[in-house]
Design a protein around this motif. Structure first.
Motif, PDB file in Angstrom:
ATOM      1  N   LEU A 435      -3.818  16.749  38.203  1.00 30.23           N
ATOM      2  CA  LEU A 435      -4.112  18.189  38.265  1.00 30.23           C
ATOM      3  C   LEU A 435      -2.917  18.874  38.903  1.00 30.23           C
ATOM      4  CD1 LEU A 435      -7.828  18.254  39.516  1.00 30.23           C
ATOM      5  CD2 LEU A 435      -6.983  18.439  37.175  1.00 30.23           C
ATOM      6  N   GLN A 436      -2.300  19.811  38.161  1.00 28.45           N
ATOM      7  CA  GLN A 436      -1.080  20.468  38.637  1.00 28.45           C
ATOM      8  C   GLN A 436      -1.196  21.979  38.475  1.00 28.45           C
ATOM      9  OE1 GLN A 436       2.572  18.863  37.087  1.00 28.45           O
ATOM     10  NE2 GLN A 436       3.783  20.643  37.728  1.00 28.45           N
ATOM     11  N   THR A 437      -0.830  22.699  39.544  1.00 23.52           N
ATOM     12  CA  THR A 437      -0.867  24.162  39.523  1.00 23.52           C
ATOM     13  C   THR A 437       0.432  24.721  38.977  1.00 23.52           C
ATOM     14  OG1 THR A 437      -2.238  24.107  41.517  1.00 23.52           O
ATOM     15  CG2 THR A 437      -1.243  26.203  40.957  1.00 23.52           C
ATOM     16  N   THR A 438       0.352  25.780  38.219  1.00 19.47           N
ATOM     17  CA  THR A 438       1.566  26.445  37.744  1.00 19.47           C
ATOM     18  C   THR A 438       2.322  27.033  38.934  1.00 19.47           C
ATOM     19  OG1 THR A 438       0.323  28.500  37.405  1.00 19.47           O
ATOM     20  CG2 THR A 438       0.589  27.042  35.503  1.00 19.47           C
ATOM     21  N   GLU A 439       3.619  27.204  38.781  1.00 20.67           N
ATOM     22  CA  GLU A 439       4.429  27.755  39.869  1.00 20.67           C
ATOM     23  C   GLU A 439       4.055  29.218  40.098  1.00 20.67           C
ATOM     24  OE1 GLU A 439       9.118  28.286  41.155  1.00 20.67           O
ATOM     25  OE2 GLU A 439       8.572  27.270  39.288  1.00 20.67           O
ATOM     26  N   PRO A 440       3.719  29.606  41.339  1.00 26.09           N
ATOM     27  CA  PRO A 440       3.334  30.997  41.598  1.00 26.09           C
ATOM     28  C   PRO A 440       4.455  31.976  41.277  1.00 26.09           C
ATOM     29  CG  PRO A 440       2.786  29.561  43.466  1.00 26.09           C
ATOM     30  CD  PRO A 440       3.647  28.759  42.530  1.00 26.09           C
TER      31      PRO A 440
END
Length: 466
Positions: A435-440
């Motif tokens: 699970l990886q968050t997009t770069e803010p």
């Protein structure tokens, strides 16, 4: 691909305000799981981001948003959480408010209060229930309703909410608010209320136990005291652009009352323009019925006299005709851009009283948010406990929204739109799942920094294939 949808920001705020700790403390001796707290947050976040029914919330959490809940949230968890929130509502109200007050350095000398109605899509009244027929501010007298009261600080932050039967009088709501807030020990507290609350009974209630009030007065109710205030000679003092005030004291001793007469030059121009348009419509209407006779004439005359705005400027004649009342026009012109405020607190300057009352719009803004953004109405619950819990959920959602706005000086719609562009991706391979968050974005980073929230970790979870 899952959406954060602002849930990361709301969860951080939820924790900053100490709501998980308050809930944990309340249920520490109960056999509930941690899902009660997460289910509570899920319903509050849903109200702030994408209002839906409780069954819709269950699907929303499962399919559309990444809340971070450790276990799946089901419908039964949502209803159990509503029961818990209602049972410990008073404790949570108080604990959360004082946490917010410390967090934002709020001033609690002025507390603003007003009420709205929220109606039900069902027309049966239950005398044992909150659902009652009453004076409808939503112009839906055909539907049962409840009265929702809301107290906020002058910074626009919610203090407390109340849910009362739909036929509760203003006097009863004021009495309830006054008694409830006394137990909070807020120190010096002046309640600010709109002109709908300006009865003699309400003023007496507000002054009990040394309390004070600032209340708007009804300008056109023909009370002798209001005519004296308007007739009092003296110059207005300009306190800011488009705001002029004049202090007037009427009576002596126990009958002494302090008033602030406020004049807004810009509003006076608008009132004059509105009146001129109304008079033009009246003249056109009088021309059209001049030659009419019989029932048609009577019907149109009655319609004009009973008209909400045009009837104010008309006077019936013995002949059955009507004419424009020039004396009434002169009276109305004298009221252009003016309103009257009364207060029981002699320590407040006239400027503080006028500006304090002007801030009552924060309550109105809060109610607009409840009605629109948080979708408070209509209500579909039948049981009182579900109705009260639903209103409290809206209150908590509104509190998170207002704190976010206060910290960033941005409207919630803008904050939500920016944070909705943050995604949580779910990636699979032969080795496992990530699970990886997009770069803010820079704007997202700025919002989080203003709220003293750390950006989310890029890698949220790694699960290796055995």
């Amino acid at each position: 691909m899952l959406f954060e949808r602002g849930s990361y920001l709301l969860r951080a705020l939820w924790e900053q305000l100490g709501i998980p700790q308050a809930l944990s403390q309340c249920i520490k001796d109960r056999s509930f799981t941690s899902l009660v707290e997460w289910a509570s947050f899920a319903m509050v976040a849903n109200r702030a981001l994408a209002p839906d029914s409780k069954r819709g919330v269950e699907e929303w959490v499962r399919e559309d948003v990444a809340l971070g809940n450790p276990e799946p949230i089901e419908l039964q968890h949502l209803y159990r959480a509503m029961d818990v929130l209602l049972e410990y509502r008073e404790i949570i109200h108080k604990e959360v408010y004082f946490t917010v007050a410390d967090l934002l350095n709020l001033e609690v000398d002025l507390i603003f209060f007003d009420t709205i109605n929220t109606y039900f899509e069902m027309d049966e009244e239950d005398e044992e229930s909150l659902r009652r027929y009453g004076h409808s501010k939503d112009h839906r007298p055909d539907l049962t309703q409840v009265v929702v009261g809301l107290a906020v600080t002058k910074e626009g932050i919610q203090v407390k909410c109340w849910t009362m039967p739909g036929n509760t009088s203003d006097m009863k709501t004021v009495e309830k608010v006054k008694s409830d807030l006394l137990g909070w020990k807020l120190g010096r507290c002046v309640l600010v209320m709109d002109r709908g609350m300006s009865s003699e009974e309400n003023r007496l209630i507000l002054q009990k136990a040394g309390g004070h009030y600032i209340i708007g007065e009804k300008l056109r109710d023909n009370q002798e005291v209001h005519r004296e205030v308007l007739a009092k000679r003296g110059r207005f003092t300009s306190v800011r652009e488009n705001l002029e005030i004049k202090e007037v004291t009427i009576g002596d001793g126990d009958k002494r009352r302090r008033f602030i007469l406020v004049h807004n030059p810009e509003e006076a121009k608008k009132d004059q323009a509105t009146r001129e348009r109304t008079l033009k419509k009246i003249e056109e209407a009088l021309k059209s019925i001049k030659e009419q006779t019989g029932q048609c004439h009577k019907r149109n005359v009655c319609a004009l006299l009973s008209h909400r705005t045009m009837g104010r400027y008309l006077r019936p004649l013995k002949t059955g005709r009507i004419k424009i009342d020039k004396g009434k026009i002169k009276e109305e012109a004298h009221l252009d851009g003016k309103y009257i405020i009364s207060t029981s607190d002699d320590t407040l300057s006239p400027v503080d009283v006028a500006l304090g009352y002007k801030q009552l719009m924060e309550v109105e803004r809060a109610f607009r948010t409840l009605k629109t953004t948080l979708d408070l109405m209509p209500v579909y619950h039948r049981k009182d406990e579900r109705i009260e819990a639903d209103v409290f959920l809206c209150f908590l959602a509104l509190l998170l929204v207002r704190v976010a706005e206060r910290k960033t000086n941005l409207p919630w719609d803008h904050i939500k739109a920016q944070m909705e562009r943050l995604y949580l991706g779910e990636f699979f391979s032969n080795e496992g799942r990530v699970l990886q968050t997009t770069e803010p974005t820079p704007e997202q980073v700025k919002i989080l920094k203003q709220m003293k929230i750390s950006p989310p970790q890029r890698i949220r979870h790694i699960q290796m294939t055995p």
